[in-house]
Design a protein around this motif. Structure first.
Motif: not given
Length: 433
Positions: A125, A148-152, A154-155, A197
């Motif tokens: 990931d 790392y892609q925290l969610d759709e 935020w990176q 974001r």
């Protein structure tokens, strides 16, 4: 394997002849025959049950094998996606200048520029992005971070990553960037943690904390503080010091907070990003905090069909007691900038898709930079770059005509006080792989 339905049909077909034969038997014999038929029926039902269970088991086994095969294919695809790709570039450079008599007498100089290696890819990931550059006189790491892609939306990025400031990712179109680059306010890379974001609901936001510059700050274990890609502060500059000399008092940035906000507007074929950037950090002399620094920028990046317009106003301040000039370093050289100044940039570009043999795209541009209101009372810096870039397969070329005053790499310094304007004709050819 005999299917249960075929077995049942065979026995059923035989039953009429058996029943017909019972008409000539007595009651006792008929009862015995009925008992035998009942037993045979039970045996057939048991056999059908076993055969049915066996067929269901075989079907289940086949399904499991199909699932296992699909999972194996999926795993293989995921493994194929993982891994690090290696690319890079080799670049050469031709220049003809007004400020170097030897260069003019030779009709210009054609030199090796750099070789670079790029590493990017994904393992699990986590993704990696790194770039190392090799020059004749130094080797530098431009960037090296994991993401790392925290969610759709935020990176997170950790490592040597680009400081989010001003028009993104560049406030220029040409090979030399804008004058902001030489102030450390364009394409700057430092060591820290960045949260990005991605564009959603018309706006995006970058927030970063940078512990120090890419060479480790004031106590970085490097032999030469100028061996770096990005311009950073390396010291305080006394009034009597040589603007190109090694500073007597070393300084470095530390604990910098940065935020960049962009709002996107669309009207027909016109798309525009309006943005605001701000940063604030400390300056350290190796023993104690020696001051602080701040910068902010208002920026606009607009596209209409093949046209692009970039506008930016920036202002920065290094607050160190009794100091009106700051030493900076990059590309193996020391230089100086005013401790406080303002800058303005105006960039216009036009993209032209073509089919001229291997050439598939041409971009024409004019980039203008002005650095003014300098706290050290030195003269204004200006730079205007008119040129075009060519994309032809793996080759990418900049052709630039630069007109400048008090501009690094065009016969001057940001702390210079010249009234003369210099020219440089430059061609940079890169092969990218």
């Amino acid at each position: 394997m005999v299917k249960p339905t075929l077995l049942a049909l065979s026995i059923t077909a035989a039953c009429p002849s058996i029943v017909y034969a019972t008409d000539s038997l007595n009651r006792s014999e008929q009862q015995d025959l009925a008992t035998q038929l009942q037993q045979l029926k039970l045996q057939v039902e048991a056999l059908e049950s076993r055969l049915t269970k066996k067929s269901e088991q075989e079907a289940e086994d086949n399904d499991q094998q199909d699932i296992a095969a699909a999972e194996a294919e999926k795993s293989a695809a995921e493994i194929a996606k993982d891994g690090i790709e290696v690319g890079g570039a080799v670049r050469t450079n031709f220049s003809h200048t007004s400020y170097d008599e030897g260069n003019k007498n030779r009709g210009g100089d054609f030199d090796f520029d750099l070789m670079r290696l790029d590493f990017r890819g994904t393992v699990g990931d986590v993704s990696l992005n790194a770039e190392i550059r090799f020059f004749d006189y130094m080797t530098v790491v431009k960037k090296a971070y994991v993401a790392y892609q925290l969610d759709e939306l935020w990176q997170a990025q950790l490592g040597i990553t680009q400081v989010p400031f001003g028009n993104w990712p560049y406030n220029s179109n040409n090979y030399f960037f804008s004058s902001n680059y030489y102030l450390g306010l364009e394409d700057d890379h430092d060591l820290g943690l960045l949260f990005k974001r991605q564009l959603s609901d018309q706006w995006q936001l970058d927030i970063g904390f940078f512990k120090n510059d890419e060479l480790g700050g004031i106590d970085g274990y490097v032999s030469d503080k100028t061996d770096r890609y990005s311009y950073d502060i390396v010291g305080a500059r006394g009034a009597a010091e040589d603007i190109y000399g090694e500073p007597i008092q070393a300084l470095a940035e530390t604990n910098t907070l940065v935020s960049r906000f962009g709002y996107h507007l669309t009207q027909g074929q016109l798309t525009t990003e309006l943005g605001f950037s701000v940063l604030s950090g400390k300056l350290h002399d190796g023993v104690r905090n020696a001051g602080d620094y701040q910068a902010y920028a208002l920026h606009l990046n607009s596209r209409y069909q093949r046209w692009q317009l970039q506008l930016q106003h920036s202002q920065y301040q290094y607050d160190v007691d009794g100091i009106e000039r700051i030493a900076v370093g990059a590309y193996g050289f020391y230089d100086s900038i005013a401790a406080e100044a303002k800058s303005a940039t105006v960039n216009l570009a036009y993209d032209l898709p073509v089919q001229w043999g291997p050439v598939t795209d041409v971009q024409f541009y004019n980039n203008y930079s002005l650095v003014y209101d300098k706290s050290d009372q030195s003269r204004t810096t200006l730079m205007n770059v008119t040129g075009f870039s060519l994309a032809a397969g793996s080759l990418f070329t900049y052709v630039d005509y630069v007109h400048a005053r008090n501009q690094p790499f065009v016969g001057g310094s940001m702390a210079g006080d010249s009234v003369e304007e210099e020219q440089r004709f430059n061609i940079n050819i890169g092969y990218y792989f």
